[in-house]
Structure formats: structure tokens, C-alpha cells
Scaffold this motif. Sequence first.
Motif, PDB file in Angstrom:
ATOM      1  N   GLU A  69      43.561   8.934  39.424  1.00  0.00           N
ATOM      2  CA  GLU A  69      44.765   8.132  39.670  1.00  0.00           C
ATOM      3  C   GLU A  69      44.867   7.731  41.144  1.00  0.00           C
ATOM      4  OE1 GLU A  69      49.635   8.399  39.074  1.00  0.00           O
ATOM      5  OE2 GLU A  69      48.336  10.030  38.398  1.00  0.00           O
TER       6      GLU A  69
ATOM      7  N   TYR B 211      38.331   1.688  36.015  1.00  0.00           N
ATOM      8  CA  TYR B 211      39.042   1.541  34.739  1.00  0.00           C
ATOM      9  C   TYR B 211      38.119   1.875  33.568  1.00  0.00           C
ATOM     10  CZ  TYR B 211      43.108  -0.883  36.831  1.00  0.00           C
ATOM     11  OH  TYR B 211      44.236  -1.200  37.537  1.00  0.00           O
TER      12      TYR B 211
ATOM     13  N   THR C 191      38.557   5.009  30.986  1.00  0.00           N
ATOM     14  CA  THR C 191      38.655   4.738  29.545  1.00  0.00           C
ATOM     15  C   THR C 191      37.708   5.644  28.769  1.00  0.00           C
ATOM     16  OG1 THR C 191      39.239   2.425  29.947  1.00  0.00           O
ATOM     17  CG2 THR C 191      38.412   2.971  27.761  1.00  0.00           C
TER      18      THR C 191
ATOM     19  N   ILE D 265      44.584   1.562  29.452  1.00  0.00           N
ATOM     20  CA  ILE D 265      43.750   1.356  30.636  1.00  0.00           C
ATOM     21  C   ILE D 265      42.819   0.164  30.438  1.00  0.00           C
ATOM     22  CG2 ILE D 265      41.938   2.365  32.080  1.00  0.00           C
ATOM     23  CD1 ILE D 265      44.665   3.576  32.559  1.00  0.00           C
TER      24      ILE D 265
END
Length: 573
Positions: free
Chosen positions: A168, A190, A194, A209
Amino acid sequence: MKNVFLQLSIIGILFIFVPTGMKANTAPDSIHTLKHVMKIHVAVPDSALKLLDVMENRKLEKTCLINAQRSLSYSQKRQPQMSVNYALKALQDTALRSERLYYLQTMSCIAAAYQRLANYEQSIHYLTEGIQFSREIGHKQTEADFLFTMGENYYALNQRQEAYDCFEQAIQLLENEKEFRMKPTLSYFYGQLTNYLAGEQKYNEAIAISNKREDLINQMKKQKGIPQGYIDQQLSYLYIKQAYLYAQLGILQKASTHFEKFSATRYSKHKAAHIDITAYRLAMKQYKQIIDYYQKTDLTELTADTISQEFIGILSNLSEAHRGMNDFQKVLQYQQRMQVIEDSLNARNWKNEVAELATIYKLQEKEWYIRQKDEQLRNSFIIQTLLGCAFALALVLLWLAVRHINTIKKKNQLIAGKLDSLMSYEEELEKLHRQIDESKISVAEEQEREDSINKDLFRKMERIIKDEKLYLMPELVRQDMLARLSVDKNRFAQMLQENTNMTFSQYLTDLRLKHALTELKQHPNYTIQAIAEVSGFSNTRHFQRLFKAAYDMTPSEYKRHIQGKQPLEPPTD
């Protein structure tokens, strides 16, 4: 893929800025430069290491920078322990910290090496230091790369909360950055996130996402300068992953829709896409389509090596498909085949570990010998000094004698420590040899016979290809040689790997490129297209790309050199 992206980002930055750190008296086109080593270390790491040895002997660069580059080259050779050793040597020199980009590269190498060695705590330690340094110099992209890699280490330690916190932070750092050049890195983050969420069956979170990634790719699509091929590949990854996620949730209509979007991309036709397609079809329970696809496809064409985890993955997919079809006999056959490959991989890994340990032992022995010589020279100097001071005052002579005794004592302690270290390496090496001899004796005897047969077979194949100039035929394929040599594809692949360390396609390309060099020299007035055709290449653009990758110049540039219009050094093999 876990740490390759991290290293590539650092390499890219270094490749741009290395010229500023070059020595003023070094010719720009010299091969004995860090810039040139940076160019070749991925394709030919052994050549890069030899150049670095020459540079060190001639004192053409700082030792810490040479060791930093050695660490990167050994990382490419997949020898993580050697990579760690040289990275630590580079870090011992305080001068490295002033070379900011090389310092970041070294931190990246050592973190990646410890990650490969499954020493995740040490990897996190150096990543923490790298993050702090990145913040000090304001290098946000590297900071984000280090943060994401730290998350992967925490994930491997099963510390999921810490891992997702790092993911994050890395993503937020790039989301808040307006510079567009960081968007491809964000897209990669990303995609990886995922995958982690999907692996934990958090499909709804993974879809959320992936939707953010889709918005990002659509933004990049509008940006000038972004290659369309890159956008196509990114969308391909996105759509097939979304299709898989919706299939897992049982939303079959959406899954089919996204699979159609994926099929419309150019990358979907690439052979590497079969992995994602198979995962989707398994989720959709389309077992027959999976079996039909692999039956129509030569499995050895899908991977560079049939003894690999990737090939085991293919067999695992086939096993799952046959399980879905209740064909348990086939399931058993594929599982047995997978076990054989696993055993071969283990044997290869043991062999690589022994080879790396032997290399470390030789380097340690060399360093010990050099230090011993230094100590002998130092001792000789002390003796000469004592002889020269023989007529000095008694107190001075006594002081020198005490100093000499202390020096000898320190020298003996140092040598004893080194001897202990060397003996430890010898014992460890002996243990590994003993383990291999006890557990793999039959494999070693069989391998010796295999090596002899494979060498004879390779010489026969090489004689046929070169004498008949078969490599000039664009339509020549591996199946033709299998028929000529009367061998199966597994034997053929093993023979090539042992004698050339290349695939059949790479071997032919090497012969064709060498032929193209000869043609360019003998016929400088030929067009590039003509040179490509007579050299066995069916596509001129493909020939130009291969030529550039092999010789670091285009065929046209080399042609101008032959015609005497532009002075260049001739390319090397």
C-alpha cells in the motif's frame, strides 16, 4: 519476477547516468568501461566479469564500483551467494555511498540475492537501508520499488499484514506522483497485488485493484510516446486476469466478455499467453479445450527448457484437466513425469550449488594467497628496517624488536584465521560432494555416458548443418534435425544444452548472424534485405533486431563501416 523488476529499474537509471562517472582519460568507445559492462552484463555476464578483472588490474575504475558491477553480473548468472559477497565488499568502501546510483544498485543486488537464498530477514534489512537512502536523495521510484520488494519478503515470511502495508505504501507513493514515467511501475504493482489477492481467493478485492489498473492503462493509452505494443500487452494481462477472477466468482458472462477482450489483443496470440489462458479455462472447467490445445502443440516449443518449473506447470495443468475429465490414468502419468523432472531439477541445483561453492573457495584461496604475500613483503620490510637500525641505540632496537614481535603475532593470528576459514570451506565442499556421491552415484555414471554420446551427436549435427549450409534455409526446424539424427526431442534438447547452452533456434540464429557478417564484408553493396535473405532470415526487421542485440550496432551501421564512411570497431561474437 519477484526481484527482476527491482533490479531492472536500477539498471535503467544507471545506464542513463553512468557516463558522468567515467574517468576523463578513458576513451568513449573503450570496452573497458562501466558503461560497456552495463550494456553486456545481461546477455554475457561471463564476458562482463572478465572485463571487470582487466579494469581492476589496470586500475581504470574505483574498486567499489567494480565490485558493485560484479555483484550485478553474478546476479544475472543466478549465483546469489557470489552476488552477496561482492555487494558486501562494495559496501565496505565508504566511497560507494557518494556514488548514489551505484549505491542503490548494490542495495538492490544484495536484497535480491538474499531473497533468492530465502534469507528474507537479511533482504528486509538492506531494503530498509535502501529506502532510507532513497528518501534522502529524493528518488521516489526507487523508494517505491524497495517498498514493494520488502512487501514480497514479508509475504514469503507469512507476515501478511506487514506485506500489504508495504504494498500500500509503495502504491500510494506512485499514485501521488504526477510524473508520467512512473505510471508503468504503478501498473506493475497493481498487477502483482492482484496476483497476491487472487492467490488468497480474495477475488472481489483483486477485481477492485484490476479496475484501478484498467483506468491507469487507459490514461497511459492517451499519453504520447507510450509504445502501442506495451499498451496492448498491459491490456492483455489485465483482461485475462479479470476473466479468471470473474470465473472464480462464478460470474461466467463477465468472464467470457473479458476473455473476448483478451482474445482481441495481439499479445493473446503469443505462445507465452498459454499460461494465463489455461488458468482461465481451468476456472471455467473447460477441460477438453485445454487438452485439445496441448495435444495440438509441441510442449517443448512453449518453454526454453523442458527441465524447468515452467514445464512442470504445463504438466500440472494437463493433470488437472484430465482430473476434471475423470481420466485418472492420465493424471497418474503426468504426476509421475512431473516427479522425474523435479528430481532432475534437484540434481541440477545440487550441481550448481557445488559449482558456486567451488568458485567461492577458489576466490577465498586466491585472496588468502595475496594477503599472505602482502604479509611476507611487510615482514621483509620490517626485517630490513631492523637490520638498518642495528647500530642504533639499544632502547630503539628494543622498541623495534617488541614492535616486530607484535606484528608477527598479528600476522600469525590473521593467517590462522584464514586457514580456519579455508578449512571450513573445504569441509563444506567435501560434505556436498559426499552427499552427491552417496545419493546420486548412478546419476553421475549415467551422466558420464550421456555426455560422451551427446558430444558425438552434437559434432555430427554440427557437421551436417555447416557442411550442407542448412542454417541458410529459413524453413529449417528442429523436427528436420530430429529426423536426420534419428533421436527424440528430449535427447536433442539435452545435447544442445550441454554443448552450446542454447536452444536450437538460438544456435541457428548464431550461425546465421556470423554468415551475415561475412556477407556484409564480402558484398558491402548488397541491400540489408538481400543480406538477410541469403543468411537464412525470412524477415528483415527480425534480422536487424537480432544483429543489433548480438553486436551492439545495426547492419546498416556495420555496412557503413565496411564502406569506410563511419569509423567503428568491428563487432565481436
